[in-house]
Design an enzyme around this catalytic site. Structure first.
Site, short mmCIF file in Angstrom:
data_model
loop_
_atom_site.label_atom_id
_atom_site.label_comp_id
_atom_site.label_asym_id
_atom_site.label_seq_id
_atom_site.Cartn_x
_atom_site.Cartn_y
_atom_site.Cartn_z
N SER A 1 0.82 -1.21 0.00
CA SER A 1 0.00 0.00 0.00
C SER A 1 0.85 1.26 0.00
O SER A 1 1.92 1.31 0.65
CB SER A 1 -0.88 -0.02 1.25
OG SER A 1 -1.40 1.26 1.50
N GLU B 1 0.28 3.66 1.67
CA GLU B 1 0.33 4.15 3.06
C GLU B 1 1.70 3.90 3.67
O GLU B 1 2.09 4.58 4.62
CB GLU B 1 -0.75 3.47 3.90
CG GLU B 1 -2.17 3.87 3.56
CD GLU B 1 -2.49 5.33 3.88
OE1 GLU B 1 -1.88 5.88 4.81
OE2 GLU B 1 -3.32 5.91 3.16
N TYR C 1 -1.79 0.38 10.32
CA TYR C 1 -2.05 -0.29 9.04
C TYR C 1 -0.79 -0.28 8.17
O TYR C 1 -0.38 -1.30 7.63
CB TYR C 1 -3.19 0.43 8.32
CG TYR C 1 -3.43 -0.05 6.91
CD1 TYR C 1 -3.99 -1.31 6.67
CD2 TYR C 1 -3.08 0.73 5.82
CE1 TYR C 1 -4.20 -1.76 5.38
CE2 TYR C 1 -3.30 0.29 4.52
CZ TYR C 1 -3.86 -0.95 4.31
OH TYR C 1 -4.07 -1.40 3.03
#
Ligand code: GDP
Length: 368
Positions: A153, A155, A176
């Site tokens: 991801s 992120e 996460y």
């Protein structure tokens, strides 16, 4: 959401039909009930694959995205099978891998909402982080020759300034992102240590009419449809200044597939490279429905985030160069697709996942 009886009864370990079974490519998708899993299942079915999805028992309430793909396993030429299991159960993963002997395994599972990961950090680490090593270890231990896709991801870049590429340092700023970083590195580790064809797709935000309403894009497209239909007057949002690199999920699953068809395994950024603010997305969505957003959007501080990281804007030139992959839809075009789908869904309540104004008809037929 209601679940049809046929989809709620998850299939046993039914093998593919005999005819052509040997030549047919088999894919295993963990996380098949999610946005990406459902689009990937459609893509692979359209390409002639036999597709096996792993479904958590608890996901049976969540079958809406794949309900239209599922048929009784005993009907002729069925190529889509569901199996009970999850990333917390290594023994079950081993069993499934042994029985299905997939050529390709896609790990798209795990809760994917950043805000939720602050509330459930341990669960997020277990599913999004350790889940990957359970699957990789099950593949290694079972000795099956298959290619592995890990959904990494954007992120993970967190506080690193844009544009982010494959060699941009990771600076995760949420549980996460930290969990995803573990999965990312363990995937590379299995590639380098055991010579596995294991790859990471570092995907930036990708949305669609199948996005959950917790995400701002879908919250907005749904609100536009309801306001246009006279069911609501306002939608309440947090920061309109936040910026994202928003792409279109069906294009991203094509990128995932291409990564597994490459000659050599490698990690790739999947992104549009364009920045769209929440305000621009909102304006495009309302405008497409002939509405003035300023009359219908209200501020609610509950939707403000404690901290926003650096802008995440990806550079996917490596994927373009080596895989021939490029995102075509971004921000405002995406808003129009999502509004059209939510308007159509409101008109045909209950047919939400089947209505695919974004796909050419042949592809929908092939998916069926
Ligand atoms: P993510 O943060 O990229 O995982 O996805 P979201 O869709 O939840 O949020 C995208 C951006 O929209 C964030 O910067 C939020 O602060 C902003 N945003 C503004 N209003 C809202 C809202 O009402 N709901 C959500 N989820 N995000 C909002």
């Amino acid at each position: 959401m209601t679940t049809s009886p046929r989809a709620s009864s998850v299939a046993g370990d039914v093998p593919g039909d005999a005819a052509g079974e040997q030549d047919r490519r088999r894919a295993l998708i963990v996380g098949v009930t999610g946005q990406d899993g459902s689009y990937l299942a459609e893509l692979l079915l359209a390409k002639g694959y036999e597709v096996h999805g792993v479904v958590r028992s608890a996901s049976s309430y969540n079958m809406g995205r794949i309900d239209h793909l599922y048929r009784d396993p005993h009907e002729p030429d069925v190529r889509f099978f569901l199996h009970d299991g999850d990333l917390g159960d290594s023994a079950r993963l081993m069993t499934l891998l042994g029985r299905i002997a997939p050529h390709e395994v896609y790990n798209l599972a795990g809760q994917s909402h950043v805000a939720v990961s602050f509330e459930r950090p341990e669960h997020t680490g277990d599913a999004a982080g350790l889940g990957a090593v359970r699957l990789l270890e099950a593949i290694r231990a079972s000795g099956i020759e298959c290619r592995y896709y890990q959904s990494s991801s954007s992120e993970m870049f967190g506080a690193s300034p844009p544009p982010q590429r494959e060699d941009t340092p990771f600076q995760p700023i949420s549980p996460y992102a930290v969990a995803k970083l573990y999965a990312h590195w363990i995937t590379r580790n299995y590639r380098e240590t055991y010579g596995m064809f294991a790859v990471n797709g570092i995907a930036f935000s990708h949305e669609s009419p199948r996005r959950h309403e917790d995400f701002v894009t879908r919250k907005v497209s749904r609100a536009v449809a309801r306001i246009q239909a006279g069911l609501d007057d306002y939608v309440y949002l947090g920061s309109l200044d936040a910026v994202r690199d928003w792409g279109y999920a069906p294009e991203y699953v094509e990128g995932m597939w291409r990564m597994l068809q490459a000659d050599e395994p490698g990690d790739y950024v999947l992104a549009t490279g364009t920045r769209t603010s929440v305000r621009e997305f909102v304006a495009a969505a309302f405008d497409h429905a002939g509405l003035d957003w300023q009359q219908h959007v209200r501020f609610d501080r509950r939707y403000l985030r404690p901290a926003e990281g650096a802008s995440l804007i990806g550079d996917s030139s490596l994927a373009a160069e080596r895989l021939g992959w490029q995102a075509r839809v971004h921000g405002e075009g995406l808003a129009r697709i999502m509004v059209d789908a939510d308007v159509a869904a409101l008109r045909h309540e209950g047919r939400h996942w089947i209505d695919r104004p974004d796909l050419p008809a042949w592809q929908v037929e092939a998916a069926w």
